[in-house]
Design a protein around this motif. Structure first.
Motif: not given
Length: 428
Positions: A2-15, A246-247
């Motif tokens: 969950t953490v790995i996928v969410l970090c990938a998503l947040t980085s993609w969104v920031a890009q 995640l929460c």
């Protein structure tokens, strides 16, 4: 995962410049989106604003509580996303950071506990100062905005509620009810001042036509930001679902105090703390989001308390998406409403300042308590000395992060001295 996928998503969104976590970075995204700033320059701003919080606050809190926090998880994905020229690269880098966080925090915890000077266990001494001094932030905000008398009365009420809570409800975090009362008093006083503000005949009707042209550019900017945010609505709802999940798994805490409460299993207390904290950030997040067209990774942060309290991951996914969807759709209305409530906007600013002031003191006290627990007088000397050195050298590490960073640096130094037979831990 969950953490790995969410970090990938947040980085993609920031890009895509659709959302970032750091409120200070969001205003710079407007220049980036409109082509007046480069990706590299925007990423450099993000790194400069975030690095101290990641290593000085996020990492120490995660090590001491065993619960992840937004500074450690989301601030680096802001930087990784903004610096990545390709979306797929942003997702890969974000996922890699998520793996580092998951395995790094767990591995570091196991390794540190084997050291002769266990500074991670010592850092748990930070919990009590943070939890109890954080309770006072509404009192500070009331005092700053409405004077000493009202602030003093609010403080007496909060103290009475804490004492009653300890006596009547010993299993409940005693600061929860006190914080609720303090925030309600602040909001009530602000609304009373705004609603009691003179209108109509006392206003100069000739001023309005002159002011409208000045307000039009900002209104147009907010309108364009709202349109851009709605164009990313499905992506933002997916983001909300991931954060809420995640929460719900109680892996992520939204603030300094809530992380310690989650570690203790007090999810209701954590939800209340983060709910009251949100009042200080909603106006800031709303205005920066409308101005830049980029949302917050955690939205209005209301998704944190919602996630803590839900019993099912599936409910968390649905609720997180719904919360973000409603927030984005109501942003324009929120901006207009806040425009007519200047005292409420001021109250939000005072709340943010009060949160910072109370936490700076709490973290400093807690860090010195941790230094004493891991090394006695020498520990206080090292940690306090590093903190003071940071102060006199212009604060290269932000004040709130300096003390926890000093605990980790001091713990490493004490272990080195132990291996050189120059220091003996008190427990030995």
């Amino acid at each position: 995962m969950t953490v790995i996928v969410l970090c990938a998503l947040t980085s993609w969104v920031a890009q895509r410049a659709a959302a970032v976590f750091h409120d200070g970075v969001r205003p710079f995204l407007l220049d980036f989106v409109q082509g007046r700033s480069t990706r590299r320059a925007t990423a450099a701003v993000s790194f400069g604003l975030s690095a101290g919080f990641v290593f000085g606050l996020g990492a120490p809190l995660a090590l001491s509580t065993g619960v992840l926090n937004p500074w450690l998880v989301f601030l680096p994905t802001d930087v990784l996303g903004l610096v990545s020229p390709k979306r797929w690269l942003a997702a890969v880098l974000g996922g890699a950071w998520g793996a580092v966080v998951v395995f790094g925090v767990g591995g570091a915890n196991s390794w540190v506990h084997e050291l002769p000077v266990d500074f991670v266990t010592a850092m748990q001494q930070m919990a009590t100062p943070i939890l109890y001094l954080f309770t006072l932030f509404p009192v500070l905000a009331v005092t700053q905005q409405f004077g000493r008398l009202r602030g003093g009365l609010c403080g007496v009420l909060e103290l009475a509620l804490v004492v009653l809570s300890l006596k009547l409800w010993p299993k409940v975090f005693p600061g929860s009810i006190a914080m609720a009362a303090g925030v309600l008093i602040l909001v009530g006083l602000a609304l009373h001042r705004d609603w009691g503000r003179p209108t109509g005949p006392e206003e100069d009707p000739e001023e309005d036509p002159e002011e409208d042209p000045e307000e039009d550019p900002m209104a147009g900017l907010f309108r364009a930001g709202a349109v851009r945010l709605r164009s990313h609505l499905p992506l933002l709802m997916l983001l909300g679902a991931g954060v809420c999940l995640l929460c719900q798994e109680h892996v992520l805490g939204g603030g300094e105090a809530s992380g310690f409460l989650i570690a203790k299993g007090d999810y209701g207390g954590a939800a209340q703390v983060d709910f009251y904290r949100a009042f200080g950030f909603i106006p800031l997040i709303a205005t920066t989001a409308l101005a830049s067209g980029a949302y917050g990774i955690a939205g209005f942060t209301l998704v944190y308390p919602v996630g803590y309290l839900l019993p099912s991951p599936w409910l968390a996914l649905a609720a997180g998406a719904l919360v973000f969807g409603v927030e984005v759709m109501l942003l324009s209305w929120a901006g207009r409403a806040l425009g007519g409530l200047p005292s409420v906007r001021d109250a939000s600013g005072h709340l943010r300042n009060a949160i910072t002031q109370s936490l700076q003191l709490a973290i400093l006290f807690g860090s010195l308590a941790a230094a004493n627990a891991m090394g006695g007088g020498p520990g206080i000397l090292v940690v306090g000395g590093l903190y003071l050195f940071n102060e006199v050298t212009g604060r290269p590490v932000t004040r709130m992060a300096a003390a926890p960073a000093a605990v980790i640096a001091g713990g490493i130094l004490l272990n080195v001295l132990y291996w050189l037979h120059l220091f003996t831990p008190a427990a030995r």
